[in-house]
Design an enzyme around this catalytic site. Structure first.
Site, mmCIF file in Angstrom:
data_model
loop_
_atom_site.group_PDB
_atom_site.id
_atom_site.type_symbol
_atom_site.label_atom_id
_atom_site.label_comp_id
_atom_site.label_asym_id
_atom_site.label_seq_id
_atom_site.Cartn_x
_atom_site.Cartn_y
_atom_site.Cartn_z
ATOM 1 N N THR A 1 28.315 68.197 70.837
ATOM 2 C CA THR A 1 29.311 69.142 71.375
ATOM 3 C C THR A 1 28.864 70.581 71.107
ATOM 4 O O THR A 1 28.910 71.435 72.006
ATOM 5 C CB THR A 1 30.702 68.869 70.747
ATOM 6 N N CYS B 1 36.654 60.183 73.044
ATOM 7 C CA CYS B 1 37.345 61.459 73.087
ATOM 8 C C CYS B 1 38.564 61.392 73.997
ATOM 9 O O CYS B 1 39.571 62.003 73.719
ATOM 10 C CB CYS B 1 36.394 62.543 73.571
HETATM 11 N N1 PLP Z 1 28.021 63.857 75.256
HETATM 12 C C1 PLP Z 1 28.177 62.534 75.422
HETATM 13 C C2 PLP Z 1 27.610 61.880 76.635
HETATM 14 C C3 PLP Z 1 28.843 61.766 74.445
HETATM 15 O O1 PLP Z 1 28.982 60.459 74.611
HETATM 16 C C4 PLP Z 1 29.367 62.435 73.309
HETATM 17 C C5 PLP Z 1 30.131 61.697 72.281
HETATM 18 O O2 PLP Z 1 30.930 60.828 72.580
HETATM 19 C C6 PLP Z 1 29.165 63.824 73.183
HETATM 20 C C7 PLP Z 1 28.491 64.494 74.169
HETATM 21 C C8 PLP Z 1 29.653 64.581 71.964
HETATM 22 O O3 PLP Z 1 28.837 64.264 70.866
HETATM 23 P P1 PLP Z 1 29.174 64.712 69.368
HETATM 24 O O4 PLP Z 1 30.131 63.683 68.858
HETATM 25 O O5 PLP Z 1 27.880 64.662 68.636
HETATM 26 O O6 PLP Z 1 29.747 66.073 69.415
#
Ligand code: PLP
Length: 389
Positions: free
Chosen positions: A76, A331
């Site tokens: 993120t 999420c």
């Molecule tokens: N991008 C994708 C495709 C994801 O699946 C996720 C997490 O679910 C994220 C970004 C965010 O990752 P992080 O948890 O490391 O912030």
């Protein structure tokens, strides 16, 4: 008899940490706890060496040079640094950053782009996808020709597992002088990626989807790509991301990358076999189940099915203590909103409401797959019975 914990089949949300990575993280929290910026003693030297080693491992797994790797707190943050960083680096007076993106991107990408658009810092163009989540590459090329500064396409989707043809997309981008940003969170360590060779400008990754710890990730930045930092402070990481480096997390991330580089080719076909067996069992027992995503080109551990007329919430209520699966991305499943990915695929309400995501990984066993198929089939039968279907 002690209760068995639920079978874990939610590897897209996060993976268990590899015990070898756990040992590594613990050693950098206990005996080798130095600050990588401490230049005056050996504790600092050891921490700095661990960071360099981890950078090398990440660069090797993703096909980049060492200098491209910026450590962050996860995907993120990497996504925000890439997108806000690019938009903010345009010096005034400047026109908005013209971004073309897939509607199936993770919310971290979509929300960041929309915030930039609301601030007048970006103008968004949405790409077309089909019901399997594949991109219309001709439309993508047409939009590049019309004028874009940046294309955002993820390497693989976190819900339906569809893998995107990044090399082809990067060639299209190159033809029209457009930069390519890819969120490789789900693909890294599962499919080969070549950051430098494929001419990718920016790539976001995270450790916790590849058997590493949570709270650590990286942004790869190609030479010549100018981004502004989001976090200012001690000038760490060439001023692009200040703050004391998370050495235990970074060392664990590096080892997780090394293990994926060495073991991915052996593990992934076995994971795909188990996924195929789970799919075959479910489709045999529930003949009207629909398998979503691009069946010929998806992540080995991904199985996304829709069961018409069977609300996923009712199935999950019966499975919660037996099986850890998901109704969407982690999420979005915390909120009542339906998955934007399912919506963008243009599936009927019935299929959206009946969708279940299974995520398998290297610790999944044949026995767990058999039990999962049994429990899901039984839960679906009970829900149908209760609904009088
Ligand atoms: N991008 C994708 C495709 C994801 O699946 C996720 C997490 O679910 C994220 C970004 C965010 O990752 P992080 O948890 O490391 O912030």
């Amino acid at each position: 008899m002690p209760l068995r914990p639920p079978i874990y089949l939610d590897y897209h949300a996060t993976t268990p940490v590899d015990p070898r990575v756990v040992d590594c993280v613990v050693s950098y929290m206990t005996t080798q706890f130095g600050n990588a910026s401490s230049v005056d003693h050996e504790y600092g030297d050891a921490a700095a060496a661990a960071v360099t080693d981890a950078k090398r491992e990440i660069a090797e797994l993703l096909g980049s040079s060492l200098g491209s790797v910026i450590f962050t707190s996860g995907a993120t943050e990497s996504i925000n640094l890439a997108l806000q960083g690019l938009a903010n680096s345009r010096r005034a007076p400047s026109s908005p950053l013209r971004i073309g993106l897939s509607p199936l991107e993770h919310r971290a990408v979509i929300d960041t782009c929309e915030v930039l658009e609301r601030r007048g810092a970006a103008r968004l163009t949405w790409f077309l996808v089909d019901t399997a989540g594949r991109l219309d590459l001709q439309q993508l090329e047409d939009r590049c020709r019309d004028g874009l500064d940046l294309v955002c396409v993820m390497a693989a989707n976190n819900e339906i597992g569809t893998i995107y043809p990044l090399l082809e997309i990067s060639r299209i981008c190159a033809r029209w002088g457009v930069r390519l940003f890819t969120d490789a969170t789900q693909a890294a360590g599962k499919v080969p990626l070549e950051f430098d060779e494929w001419g990718i400008a920016l790539m976001a990754v995270t450790a916790h989807k590849m058997y590493g710890p949570k709270g650590v990730g990286a942004l790869l930045v190609a030479p010549g790509i100018d981004i502004d930092p989001l976090i200012h402070g001690g000038g760490h990481q060439r001023g692009l991301r200040s703050g004391t480096l998370n050495v235990p997390g970074i060392a664990g991330f590096g080892l997780a990358c090394q293990l994926r580089r060495k073991e991915m080719a052996g593990d992934e076909p076995l994971i795909a076999c188990m996924r195929d067996r789970l799919q075959a069992s479910l489709v045999e027992a529930i003949p009207d189940a629909v398998v979503n995503g691009d069946k010929s080109n998806r992540l080995a551990g991904n199985l996304h099915v829709s069961i018409p007329g069977v609300p996923n919430t009712a199935v999950m209520a019966r499975l919660r203590h037996l099986l850890a699966i998901s109704t969407g991305s982690a999420c979005s499943s915390g909120t009542v909103a339906q998955s934007h990915v399912m919506r963008a695929l243009g599936l009927s309400d019935d299929l959206v409401e009946g969708s279940l995501r299974f995520g398998l990984g290297k610790f999944t066993t044949d026995e767990e797959v058999s039990s999962a198929a049994f429990h899901v089939t039984a839960a679906v039968e009970k829900v149908r019975h209760a609904l009088g279907a």
